[in-house]
Scaffold this motif. Structure first.
Motif, PDB file in Angstrom:
ATOM      1  N   MET A 105       0.872  -1.179   0.000  1.00 43.06           N
ATOM      2  CA  MET A 105       0.000   0.000   0.000  1.00 43.06           C
ATOM      3  C   MET A 105       0.906   1.225   0.000  1.00 43.06           C
ATOM      4  SD  MET A 105      -3.516   0.211   0.859  1.00 43.06           S
ATOM      5  CE  MET A 105      -3.940  -0.856   2.206  1.00 43.06           C
ATOM      6  N   THR A 106       0.642   2.147  -0.894  1.00 40.95           N
ATOM      7  CA  THR A 106       1.439   3.380  -0.896  1.00 40.95           C
ATOM      8  C   THR A 106       0.689   4.456  -0.109  1.00 40.95           C
ATOM      9  OG1 THR A 106       0.367   4.175  -2.892  1.00 40.95           O
ATOM     10  CG2 THR A 106       2.361   2.857  -3.192  1.00 40.95           C
ATOM     11  N   GLY A 107       1.403   5.525   0.206  1.00 42.76           N
ATOM     12  CA  GLY A 107       0.750   6.655   0.871  1.00 42.76           C
ATOM     13  C   GLY A 107      -0.381   7.191   0.010  1.00 42.76           C
ATOM     14  N   ALA A 108      -0.167   7.193  -1.315  1.00 40.09           N
ATOM     15  CA  ALA A 108      -1.194   7.705  -2.233  1.00 40.09           C
ATOM     16  C   ALA A 108      -2.454   6.833  -2.170  1.00 40.09           C
ATOM     17  CB  ALA A 108      -0.646   7.744  -3.656  1.00 40.09           C
ATOM     18  N   ASP A 109      -2.281   5.496  -2.022  1.00 37.70           N
ATOM     19  CA  ASP A 109      -3.446   4.602  -1.882  1.00 37.70           C
ATOM     20  C   ASP A 109      -4.269   5.007  -0.657  1.00 37.70           C
ATOM     21  OD1 ASP A 109      -2.872   2.933  -4.059  1.00 37.70           O
ATOM     22  OD2 ASP A 109      -1.564   1.654  -2.859  1.00 37.70           O
ATOM     23  N   PHE A 110      -3.540   5.252   0.431  1.00 41.13           N
ATOM     24  CA  PHE A 110      -4.163   5.681   1.693  1.00 41.13           C
ATOM     25  C   PHE A 110      -4.989   6.948   1.511  1.00 41.13           C
ATOM     26  CE2 PHE A 110      -2.198   4.651   6.003  1.00 41.13           C
ATOM     27  CZ  PHE A 110      -2.235   3.310   5.737  1.00 41.13           C
ATOM     28  N   LEU A 111      -4.289   7.950   0.948  1.00 45.77           N
ATOM     29  CA  LEU A 111      -4.905   9.280   0.866  1.00 45.77           C
ATOM     30  C   LEU A 111      -6.088   9.276  -0.112  1.00 45.77           C
ATOM     31  CD1 LEU A 111      -1.595  11.349   0.795  1.00 45.77           C
ATOM     32  CD2 LEU A 111      -3.098  10.992   2.747  1.00 45.77           C
ATOM     33  N   ARG A 112      -5.943   8.512  -1.205  1.00 44.73           N
ATOM     34  CA  ARG A 112      -7.029   8.410  -2.188  1.00 44.73           C
ATOM     35  C   ARG A 112      -8.264   7.798  -1.538  1.00 44.73           C
ATOM     36  NH1 ARG A 112      -3.778   7.028  -6.538  1.00 44.73           N
ATOM     37  NH2 ARG A 112      -3.732   4.896  -5.756  1.00 44.73           N
ATOM     38  N   ALA A 113      -8.050   6.772  -0.720  1.00 45.82           N
ATOM     39  CA  ALA A 113      -9.182   6.099  -0.066  1.00 45.82           C
ATOM     40  C   ALA A 113      -9.897   7.067   0.875  1.00 45.82           C
ATOM     41  CB  ALA A 113      -8.690   4.876   0.708  1.00 45.82           C
ATOM     42  N   LYS A 114      -9.111   7.804   1.658  1.00 48.33           N
ATOM     43  CA  LYS A 114      -9.731   8.744   2.614  1.00 48.33           C
ATOM     44  C   LYS A 114     -10.462   9.850   1.860  1.00 48.33           C
ATOM     45  CE  LYS A 114     -10.785  10.648   6.494  1.00 48.33           C
ATOM     46  NZ  LYS A 114      -9.974  11.502   7.328  1.00 48.33           N
ATOM     47  N   ALA A 115      -9.834  10.342   0.780  1.00 46.37           N
ATOM     48  CA  ALA A 115     -10.459  11.420   0.005  1.00 46.37           C
ATOM     49  C   ALA A 115     -11.785  10.942  -0.590  1.00 46.37           C
ATOM     50  CB  ALA A 115      -9.512  11.875  -1.105  1.00 46.37           C
ATOM     51  N   ALA A 116     -11.826   9.697  -1.077  1.00 43.55           N
ATOM     52  CA  ALA A 116     -13.061   9.173  -1.671  1.00 43.55           C
ATOM     53  C   ALA A 116     -14.157   9.072  -0.611  1.00 43.55           C
ATOM     54  CB  ALA A 116     -12.804   7.805  -2.291  1.00 43.55           C
ATOM     55  N   VAL A 117     -13.784   8.596   0.585  1.00 44.55           N
ATOM     56  CA  VAL A 117     -14.764   8.445   1.663  1.00 44.55           C
ATOM     57  C   VAL A 117     -15.252   9.815   2.153  1.00 44.55           C
ATOM     58  CG1 VAL A 117     -15.010   7.710   4.072  1.00 44.55           C
ATOM     59  CG2 VAL A 117     -13.954   6.177   2.404  1.00 44.55           C
ATOM     60  N   THR A 175       4.681  10.066  -1.209  1.00 47.52           N
ATOM     61  CA  THR A 175       3.439   9.297  -1.062  1.00 47.52           C
ATOM     62  C   THR A 175       3.357   8.155  -2.075  1.00 47.52           C
ATOM     63  OG1 THR A 175       2.155  10.663  -2.589  1.00 47.52           O
ATOM     64  CG2 THR A 175       2.196  11.348  -0.279  1.00 47.52           C
ATOM     65  N   LEU A 176       4.264   8.174  -3.054  1.00 44.38           N
ATOM     66  CA  LEU A 176       4.254   7.088  -4.048  1.00 44.38           C
ATOM     67  C   LEU A 176       5.025   5.866  -3.543  1.00 44.38           C
ATOM     68  CD1 LEU A 176       4.779   9.255  -7.256  1.00 44.38           C
ATOM     69  CD2 LEU A 176       2.637   8.417  -6.287  1.00 44.38           C
ATOM     70  N   GLN A 177       5.714   6.030  -2.417  1.00 40.44           N
ATOM     71  CA  GLN A 177       6.461   4.897  -1.843  1.00 40.44           C
ATOM     72  C   GLN A 177       5.515   4.008  -1.019  1.00 40.44           C
ATOM     73  OE1 GLN A 177       9.857   5.950   0.458  1.00 40.44           O
ATOM     74  NE2 GLN A 177      10.609   7.425  -1.031  1.00 40.44           N
ATOM     75  N   PRO A 178       5.856   2.710  -0.929  1.00 42.43           N
ATOM     76  CA  PRO A 178       5.073   1.856  -0.017  1.00 42.43           C
ATOM     77  C   PRO A 178       5.176   2.392   1.419  1.00 42.43           C
ATOM     78  CG  PRO A 178       6.498   0.527  -1.436  1.00 42.43           C
ATOM     79  CD  PRO A 178       6.897   1.958  -1.648  1.00 42.43           C
ATOM     80  N   ILE A 179       4.115   2.272   2.186  1.00 44.33           N
ATOM     81  CA  ILE A 179       4.122   2.845   3.539  1.00 44.33           C
ATOM     82  C   ILE A 179       5.204   2.221   4.414  1.00 44.33           C
ATOM     83  CG2 ILE A 179       1.750   3.690   3.643  1.00 44.33           C
ATOM     84  CD1 ILE A 179       1.006   1.019   4.984  1.00 44.33           C
ATOM     85  N   GLY A 180       5.566   0.983   4.119  1.00 45.50           N
ATOM     86  CA  GLY A 180       6.602   0.315   4.899  1.00 45.50           C
ATOM     87  C   GLY A 180       7.978   0.930   4.711  1.00 45.50           C
ATOM     88  N   ASP A 181       8.175   1.695   3.611  1.00 43.51           N
ATOM     89  CA  ASP A 181       9.478   2.317   3.351  1.00 43.51           C
ATOM     90  C   ASP A 181       9.622   3.688   4.015  1.00 43.51           C
ATOM     91  OD1 ASP A 181       9.946   0.130   1.850  1.00 43.51           O
ATOM     92  OD2 ASP A 181       9.963   1.120  -0.108  1.00 43.51           O
ATOM     93  N   LEU A 182       8.535   4.214   4.579  1.00 42.29           N
ATOM     94  CA  LEU A 182       8.597   5.551   5.185  1.00 42.29           C
ATOM     95  C   LEU A 182       9.189   5.464   6.593  1.00 42.29           C
ATOM     96  CD1 LEU A 182       5.060   6.928   4.187  1.00 42.29           C
ATOM     97  CD2 LEU A 182       7.232   7.333   3.024  1.00 42.29           C
TER      98      LEU A 182
END
Lengths: 258, 234
Positions: B83-95, B117-124
């Motif tokens: 999961m990337t940061g962008a996946d996270f933020l996109r999901a929250k924005a949609a909700v 945000t394009l990196q996997p969350i595990g790499d942050l």
């Protein structure tokens, strides 16, 4: 319907079922539901046995029991402090045992390991419609599912009804299990939900890619496994799972090289 | 002063264990309330009850028009998910029915570059992930933030940046902040009000009133020393 049409519709149904399994399974793996996924399919067996005894279509009994099993898991999650995995493990193993007692002979082998045989137009139509519903649900609810994966409290403060979402997800899950029973049987259907998703989890770096890889592995394993089963006159379930398992072990090697 | 939150006689039990009982306090609008107490005092349980995740006795009343943003101490998901940061933020924005501009604004507010945000969350790093979570919480434009140990697991400079960021957010948009912290220096520096919790007993007030040597000894069962900054807000 001609034999070719029947074969084509069986192929279409198996592909649609695999697409649904790849999508639903991805969220099952992310939600750490792997044991539940495997065990929930077992609850269909007593339903199949009861349906056969009552001279009903086996899928009717299987779907009825899957629905009840889903409600049971959901109620346990919401109302008790017992770990879901514990209750799932106990109840669904018992279901498998009861199913084994009331189903017998060749029917039991088919129910356990899968044998698509001749699908009726009615079965194919309902199967395609249910697959479409499951895929549509995941497409629509995927963002809410991701937010609730992060934290139930964040989901609640974002206006998501987490109880309703969980129930809808479990029903989609049960429907997918029901779809795959003819192809993989109650013992192995859970594997088609879990193995492609577990493979995708190892290979993907983002959510969309995980969903795509999971769907691709599920579809390829189902088509190849079904084809091999027809060729070798074997149950389709074990061959489909063997194909998916091969993809998983290849993914281990891939990561090691990376 | 207008109140963002009023809590009356809040009680929570887990089976036979009473975690909170008869708890009453309020949070003034646009102010910062710190919740402190020893481990097991019920701080996280209190926050979960405030957002409606736990059944409770008593009343929790948020002001009309409240939009909650909650940053939990522990997440339900594994950091190694694809999961990337962008996946996270996109999901929250949609909700939250927010657009790309709202996401970009949330990232700018927490000072996180979009390529990260394009990196996997595990790499942050811990600090980057915490800022990503804060951006996640800010999408939807909440006017009340509940932050459960927001700086847990991040190094000291990142902690300071995080709290400064929260203060800036408050000054810019007047949000009400409720946060849990074990760091009394942070509490005296950033909080306008303090709620001290300790199973069944609680005290509430401005830091200089609530955080006396006597009250801290009663709270933690031993005398505590902490550094008070020169410019406390109250």
């Amino acid at each position: 319907m001609s034999t070719t049409t029947l074969a084509a519709s069986a192929l279409a149904l198996s592909v649609c079922m695999a697409v649904a399994a790849g999508l639903v399974g991805s969220f099952a793996v992310m939600r750490r539901m792997t044991l539940a996924a495997d065990a929930l399919s077992h609850v269909a067996l007593p339903g199949i046995g009861i349906a056969i005894a009552l001279r009903l279509h086996p899928l009717v009994g299987a779907l009825a029991l899957l629905f009840l099993g889903t409600l049971l898991v959901w109620t346990v999650e919401n109302r008790t402090h017992i770990a879901t995995e514990t209750v799932t493990g106990v109840v669904f193993s018992v279901a498998l045992a009861v199913g084994g007692i009331i189903t017998s002979g060749e029917e039991l082998i088919d129910a356990l390991l899968g044998n698509p045989g001749q699908l009726t137009a009615w079965e194919t139509g309902v199967g395609l419609a249910v697959s479409a519903l499951v895929v549509a649900f995941i497409a629509r609810a995927r963002h809410a599912l991701v937010v609730s994966l992060v934290s139930t409290e964040i989901a609640l403060t974002s206006g998501i009804d987490t109880r309703r979402l969980n129930l809808a997800y479990l029903l989609a899950f049960a429907a997918t299990v029901g779809l795959g029973l003819r192809f993989l049987g109650v013992l192995l259907m859970g594997s088609l939900l879990i193995i492609p998703a577990a493979t995708a989890r190892r290979l993907a770096t983002g959510l969309n890619r995980m969903l795509a890889i999971s769907v691709a592995v599920a579809v390829v394993a189902t088509v190849l496994g079904s084809y091999a089963a027809a060729l070798l006159h074997r149950s389709s379930g074990p061959l489909i799972v063997a194909c998916a398992g091969t993809a998983f072990f290849l993914s281990l090697a891939w990561r090691r090289r990376g | 002063m207008e109140k963002a939150l009023e809590v009356e006689k809040l009680g929570i039990r887990f089976g036979r264990t009473r975690v909170l009982e008869g708890l009453s306090f309020s949070a003034p609008s646009g102010q910062t309330l710190a919740v402190i107490g020893p481990n097991g005092a019920g701080k996280t349980v209190l926050f979960r009850a405030l957002v409606g995740s736990l059944p409770h006795d008593g009343t929790v009343k948020w002001a009309a028009g409240t939009r909650l943003g909650y940053l939990p101490q522990k997440l339900d998901l594994d950091r190694d998910l694809p999961m990337t940061g962008a996946d996270f933020l996109r999901a929250k924005a949609a909700v939250a029915r927010a657009g790309p501009a709202d996401v970009a604004r949330a990232l700018a507010r927490v000072g996180l570059d979009e390529p990260l945000t394009l990196q996997p969350i595990g790499d942050l790093s811990g600090g980057q992930f915490q800022r990503l979570l804060l951006a996640f919480v800010l999408i939807g434009d909440p006017n009340v933030l509940l932050l459960d140990e927001p700086a847990a697991g991040v190094d000291e400079p990142s902690q300071e940046r995080l709290y400064d960021l929260i203060r800036r957010l408050q000054e810019d948009s007047g949000v009400t902040v409720l946060f849990i912290s074990h760091d009394l220096s942070v509490v005296t520096h950033y909080a306008t009000h303090v709620l001290c919790l300790n199973r069944g007993r609680a005290s509430f007030g401005p830091p200089r009133v609530a955080l006396t040597p006597e009250s801290l000894t009663a709270l933690y069962g031993m005398p505590l020393r902490f550094h008070v900054h020169d410019d406390p807000r109250c």
